[in-house]
Every structure is written in C-alpha cells, then in structure tokens.
Write a protein that holds these residues in place. Structure first.
Motif, PDB file in Angstrom:
ATOM      1  N   MET A   1      13.858  69.966 -22.631  1.00 26.12           N
ATOM      2  CA  MET A   1      13.008  71.013 -22.584  1.00 26.12           C
ATOM      3  C   MET A   1      14.313  72.273 -22.338  1.00 26.12           C
ATOM      4  SD  MET A   1       9.525  72.391 -20.819  1.00 26.12           S
ATOM      5  CE  MET A   1       8.675  73.621 -21.325  1.00 26.12           C
ATOM      6  N   ASP A   2      14.812  72.927 -23.536  1.00 23.63           N
ATOM      7  CA  ASP A   2      16.059  73.772 -23.149  1.00 23.63           C
ATOM      8  C   ASP A   2      15.317  75.114 -22.427  1.00 23.63           C
ATOM      9  OD1 ASP A   2      14.858  75.498 -25.304  1.00 23.63           O
ATOM     10  OD2 ASP A   2      16.264  74.706 -26.666  1.00 23.63           O
ATOM     11  N   GLY A   3      16.255  75.828 -22.378  1.00 25.92           N
ATOM     12  CA  GLY A   3      15.943  77.203 -21.423  1.00 25.92           C
ATOM     13  C   GLY A   3      14.814  78.167 -22.319  1.00 25.92           C
ATOM     14  N   TYR A   4      15.369  78.050 -23.725  1.00 23.19           N
ATOM     15  CA  TYR A   4      14.278  78.979 -24.698  1.00 23.19           C
ATOM     16  C   TYR A   4      13.082  78.324 -24.583  1.00 23.19           C
ATOM     17  CZ  TYR A   4      19.063  80.010 -26.632  1.00 23.19           C
ATOM     18  OH  TYR A   4      20.219  80.394 -27.044  1.00 23.19           O
ATOM     19  N   THR A   5      12.699  77.128 -24.876  1.00 31.78           N
ATOM     20  CA  THR A   5      11.482  76.584 -24.649  1.00 31.78           C
ATOM     21  C   THR A   5      10.559  76.687 -23.492  1.00 31.78           C
ATOM     22  OG1 THR A   5      12.169  74.906 -26.427  1.00 31.78           O
ATOM     23  CG2 THR A   5       9.884  74.278 -25.244  1.00 31.78           C
TER      24      THR A   5
ATOM     25  N   ILE B   1       6.805  79.778 -19.977  1.00 31.83           N
ATOM     26  CA  ILE B   1       6.442  80.502 -18.697  1.00 31.83           C
ATOM     27  C   ILE B   1       5.856  81.726 -19.036  1.00 31.83           C
ATOM     28  CG2 ILE B   1       7.632  81.648 -16.973  1.00 31.83           C
ATOM     29  CD1 ILE B   1       9.864  79.710 -16.748  1.00 31.83           C
ATOM     30  N   ARG B   2       6.408  82.437 -20.205  1.00 31.14           N
ATOM     31  CA  ARG B   2       5.565  83.584 -20.647  1.00 31.14           C
ATOM     32  C   ARG B   2       4.125  83.490 -21.281  1.00 31.14           C
ATOM     33  NH1 ARG B   2       8.271  86.338 -17.705  1.00 31.14           N
ATOM     34  NH2 ARG B   2      10.245  86.907 -18.226  1.00 31.14           N
ATOM     35  N   GLU B   3       3.614  82.176 -21.416  1.00 32.77           N
ATOM     36  CA  GLU B   3       2.565  81.903 -21.674  1.00 32.77           C
ATOM     37  C   GLU B   3       1.557  81.810 -20.666  1.00 32.77           C
ATOM     38  OE1 GLU B   3       2.545  78.407 -24.505  1.00 32.77           O
ATOM     39  OE2 GLU B   3       3.910  79.380 -25.908  1.00 32.77           O
ATOM     40  N   ILE B   4       2.062  81.636 -19.584  1.00 37.12           N
ATOM     41  CA  ILE B   4       1.204  81.590 -18.421  1.00 37.12           C
ATOM     42  C   ILE B   4       0.864  82.744 -17.565  1.00 37.12           C
ATOM     43  CG2 ILE B   4       0.999  80.536 -15.886  1.00 37.12           C
ATOM     44  CD1 ILE B   4       3.235  78.409 -17.116  1.00 37.12           C
ATOM     45  N   PRO B   5      -0.317  83.497 -17.738  1.00 30.93           N
ATOM     46  CA  PRO B   5      -0.592  84.772 -17.414  1.00 30.93           C
ATOM     47  C   PRO B   5       0.001  85.281 -16.300  1.00 30.93           C
ATOM     48  CG  PRO B   5      -2.532  83.847 -18.454  1.00 30.93           C
ATOM     49  CD  PRO B   5      -1.792  82.684 -18.124  1.00 30.93           C
ATOM     50  N   GLN B   6      -0.119  84.405 -15.261  1.00 31.99           N
ATOM     51  CA  GLN B   6       0.561  85.185 -13.869  1.00 31.99           C
ATOM     52  C   GLN B   6       2.040  85.073 -13.728  1.00 31.99           C
ATOM     53  OE1 GLN B   6      -0.951  81.739 -13.975  1.00 31.99           O
ATOM     54  NE2 GLN B   6      -0.220  80.523 -12.092  1.00 31.99           N
ATOM     55  N   PHE B   7       2.694  84.442 -14.745  1.00 31.52           N
ATOM     56  CA  PHE B   7       4.041  84.560 -14.622  1.00 31.52           C
ATOM     57  C   PHE B   7       4.836  85.655 -16.057  1.00 31.52           C
ATOM     58  CE2 PHE B   7       3.497  80.239 -13.266  1.00 31.52           C
ATOM     59  CZ  PHE B   7       3.485  80.591 -11.931  1.00 31.52           C
ATOM     60  N   ALA B   8       3.877  86.509 -16.566  1.00 27.09           N
ATOM     61  CA  ALA B   8       4.043  87.268 -17.801  1.00 27.09           C
ATOM     62  C   ALA B   8       5.072  88.308 -17.227  1.00 27.09           C
ATOM     63  CB  ALA B   8       2.858  87.806 -18.295  1.00 27.09           C
ATOM     64  N   ASP B   9       5.069  88.802 -16.253  1.00 27.28           N
ATOM     65  CA  ASP B   9       5.996  89.808 -15.812  1.00 27.28           C
ATOM     66  C   ASP B   9       7.117  89.140 -14.724  1.00 27.28           C
ATOM     67  OD1 ASP B   9       4.888  91.744 -17.250  1.00 27.28           O
ATOM     68  OD2 ASP B   9       3.214  92.064 -15.628  1.00 27.28           O
TER      69      ASP B   9
ATOM     70  N   ALA C   1      14.338  86.984 -27.145  1.00 31.00           N
ATOM     71  CA  ALA C   1      13.101  86.797 -28.062  1.00 31.00           C
ATOM     72  C   ALA C   1      12.275  85.725 -27.537  1.00 31.00           C
ATOM     73  CB  ALA C   1      13.679  86.373 -29.462  1.00 31.00           C
ATOM     74  N   ALA C   2      12.814  84.822 -26.835  1.00 32.28           N
ATOM     75  CA  ALA C   2      12.122  83.628 -26.172  1.00 32.28           C
ATOM     76  C   ALA C   2      11.453  84.226 -24.943  1.00 32.28           C
ATOM     77  CB  ALA C   2      13.029  82.719 -25.653  1.00 32.28           C
ATOM     78  N   GLY C   3      11.724  85.327 -24.463  1.00 29.52           N
ATOM     79  CA  GLY C   3      10.905  85.873 -23.279  1.00 29.52           C
ATOM     80  C   GLY C   3      12.117  86.305 -22.072  1.00 29.52           C
ATOM     81  N   ALA C   4      13.329  85.641 -22.281  1.00 24.54           N
ATOM     82  CA  ALA C   4      14.114  86.020 -21.157  1.00 24.54           C
ATOM     83  C   ALA C   4      14.089  87.843 -20.811  1.00 24.54           C
ATOM     84  CB  ALA C   4      15.484  85.628 -21.413  1.00 24.54           C
ATOM     85  N   THR C   5      13.979  88.024 -19.360  1.00 32.06           N
ATOM     86  CA  THR C   5      14.308  89.510 -19.109  1.00 32.06           C
ATOM     87  C   THR C   5      15.744  90.154 -19.340  1.00 32.06           C
ATOM     88  OG1 THR C   5      12.568  88.862 -17.459  1.00 32.06           O
ATOM     89  CG2 THR C   5      13.701  91.176 -17.593  1.00 32.06           C
ATOM     90  N   ASP C   6      16.729  89.261 -19.288  1.00 31.24           N
ATOM     91  CA  ASP C   6      18.077  89.638 -19.273  1.00 31.24           C
ATOM     92  C   ASP C   6      18.760  88.239 -19.532  1.00 31.24           C
ATOM     93  OD1 ASP C   6      20.329  91.203 -19.193  1.00 31.24           O
ATOM     94  OD2 ASP C   6      19.508  92.436 -17.517  1.00 31.24           O
ATOM     95  N   TYR C   7      20.164  88.690 -19.853  1.00 30.56           N
ATOM     96  CA  TYR C   7      21.102  87.455 -20.108  1.00 30.56           C
ATOM     97  C   TYR C   7      22.368  87.447 -19.426  1.00 30.56           C
ATOM     98  CZ  TYR C   7      23.954  85.293 -23.956  1.00 30.56           C
ATOM     99  OH  TYR C   7      24.653  84.407 -24.884  1.00 30.56           O
ATOM    100  N   VAL C   8      22.954  86.420 -19.059  1.00 29.15           N
ATOM    101  CA  VAL C   8      24.472  86.628 -18.155  1.00 29.15           C
ATOM    102  C   VAL C   8      25.046  85.112 -18.667  1.00 29.15           C
ATOM    103  CG1 VAL C   8      23.900  87.920 -16.298  1.00 29.15           C
ATOM    104  CG2 VAL C   8      23.675  85.448 -16.324  1.00 29.15           C
TER     105      VAL C   8
ATOM    106  N   ILE D   1      16.354  85.429 -16.147  1.00 30.73           N
ATOM    107  CA  ILE D   1      17.348  85.658 -16.433  1.00 30.73           C
ATOM    108  C   ILE D   1      18.102  84.506 -17.247  1.00 30.73           C
ATOM    109  CG2 ILE D   1      19.812  86.452 -15.791  1.00 30.73           C
ATOM    110  CD1 ILE D   1      18.349  88.042 -13.724  1.00 30.73           C
ATOM    111  N   ALA D   2      18.285  84.367 -18.445  1.00 30.54           N
ATOM    112  CA  ALA D   2      18.900  83.467 -19.036  1.00 30.54           C
ATOM    113  C   ALA D   2      20.542  83.466 -18.768  1.00 30.54           C
ATOM    114  CB  ALA D   2      18.783  83.590 -20.497  1.00 30.54           C
ATOM    115  N   VAL D   3      20.965  82.242 -18.459  1.00 28.98           N
ATOM    116  CA  VAL D   3      22.271  82.074 -18.117  1.00 28.98           C
ATOM    117  C   VAL D   3      22.757  80.914 -18.938  1.00 28.98           C
ATOM    118  CG1 VAL D   3      23.868  81.259 -16.263  1.00 28.98           C
ATOM    119  CG2 VAL D   3      21.645  82.364 -15.604  1.00 28.98           C
ATOM    120  N   THR D   4      23.943  81.344 -19.710  1.00 31.31           N
ATOM    121  CA  THR D   4      24.255  80.425 -20.821  1.00 31.31           C
ATOM    122  C   THR D   4      25.961  80.434 -21.046  1.00 31.31           C
ATOM    123  OG1 THR D   4      24.097  79.517 -23.288  1.00 31.31           O
ATOM    124  CG2 THR D   4      24.072  81.857 -22.656  1.00 31.31           C
ATOM    125  N   ALA D   5      26.352  79.255 -21.216  1.00 33.70           N
ATOM    126  CA  ALA D   5      28.030  79.153 -21.619  1.00 33.70           C
ATOM    127  C   ALA D   5      27.981  79.439 -23.181  1.00 33.70           C
ATOM    128  CB  ALA D   5      28.384  77.672 -21.431  1.00 33.70           C
ATOM    129  N   ARG D   6      26.993  79.484 -23.948  1.00 34.00           N
ATOM    130  CA  ARG D   6      26.932  79.860 -25.155  1.00 34.00           C
ATOM    131  C   ARG D   6      26.939  81.122 -25.514  1.00 34.00           C
ATOM    132  NH1 ARG D   6      22.646  76.942 -28.638  1.00 34.00           N
ATOM    133  NH2 ARG D   6      24.063  77.730 -30.260  1.00 34.00           N
TER     134      ARG D   6
END
Length: 157
Positions: free
Chosen positions: A89-93, A98-106, A126-133, A110-115
C-alpha cells in the motif's frame, strides 16, 4: 605541566546533534506527536532523531495499513509524515484512505519521497497530502513544513 596533547573530555560530542540553545524558529513543536509511515528504518531513524531534538514525540508504522491502524488506536497524533514508495500500500493509496475517514479529514499529511519527478508533488496533493518534501530530507525544510501545518500548541492554564 598538566597540559596534555589531544582532545579533551567531550571532544567527540560535536558528532551528536544538539537541540538549539535558543527557542528559534521551530519553538512550539514540543509536545506534538508525529506518525512516521515508512518501511525503511534508516529513514525513520534519521527523521526521528531530528524531530525528537525539537521535543516532538514520534510514532512509527512500517506500512500504510499499519499507519491507518495506528491513527485509529493513537488518537492524539497531530501530523503524519507519509513515505510515498512503500510495498503493498503506497503512500498515495494510504493518504487517500486516510482522507476517506471523517475524523482524519483535516489531519496534516506530509508526503515524503525520493521521487522528485515532474508531477509527483501534484500527484501527492491530489491523493490528499497536505504538503510535500523530498528525500534526502532537508531538516529546516521539514521542520518549517511541520510548523506550517501544526497549529500552535494550546497554552497551559
């Protein structure tokens, strides 16, 4: 006569990261809890070492599903650092789930990637990350990003 050559006691302490002596730009992070979802223990160790210097508590989940399970069992997580490249299950999925679970909507994720490829930031958001490093993680960038998304800790009465 008491002068000896060579380094004195504690000369090797410089190799160990030390917390800042002054409050500095990242004050206010102390006491917050971050979930690091990453299957690579070297990354977890490096990130945890930095975050703990600033008083953050770090919880680790080695997979996306375990990250979701941890959010359900540990209700006081303030922010998630999500590795993008994980088996099963990658970070996008995971972020989308997580975004589909109401109590975690907000909940800040932060996505952390070597890519650091063209479009990866947009795909993370687009997958729901708030930010990206990107990796290798720049300490100041990571701390600044966390501070941006964590509201100031409530003052003690």
């Amino acid at each position: 006569a008491g002068n000896t050559s060579g380094p004195g006691p504690g000369a090797d302490r410089a190799a160990v990261p030390q917390p800042p002596a002054q409050p500095g730009p990242h004050a206010g992070l102390s006491g917050r809890k971050v979930l690091v979802v990453d299957d690579d223990l070297r990354n977890v160790f490096a990130i945890t070492s930095v975050l703990e210097l600033y008083g953050l508590t770090v919880v680790h989940a080695p997979s996306g599903q375990q990250g979701i399970d941890t959010l359900h069992t540990d209700q006081d997580i303030d922010l998630v650092l999500m590795d993008v490249m994980m088996p099963e299950m990658d970070g996008y999925t995971t972020t989308a789930a997580i975004r589909e679970i109401p109590q975690f909507a907000d909940l800040p994720v932060i996505a952390v990637t070597a890519r650091a490829m063209q479009g990866d930031r947009d795909k993370s958001l687009a997958a729901g990350a708030t930010d990206y490093v990107t990796k290798p993680v720049d300490t100041e960038e990571l701390l600044g990003c966390i501070k941006r998304w964590l509201p100031a800790a409530p003052a003690a009465d």
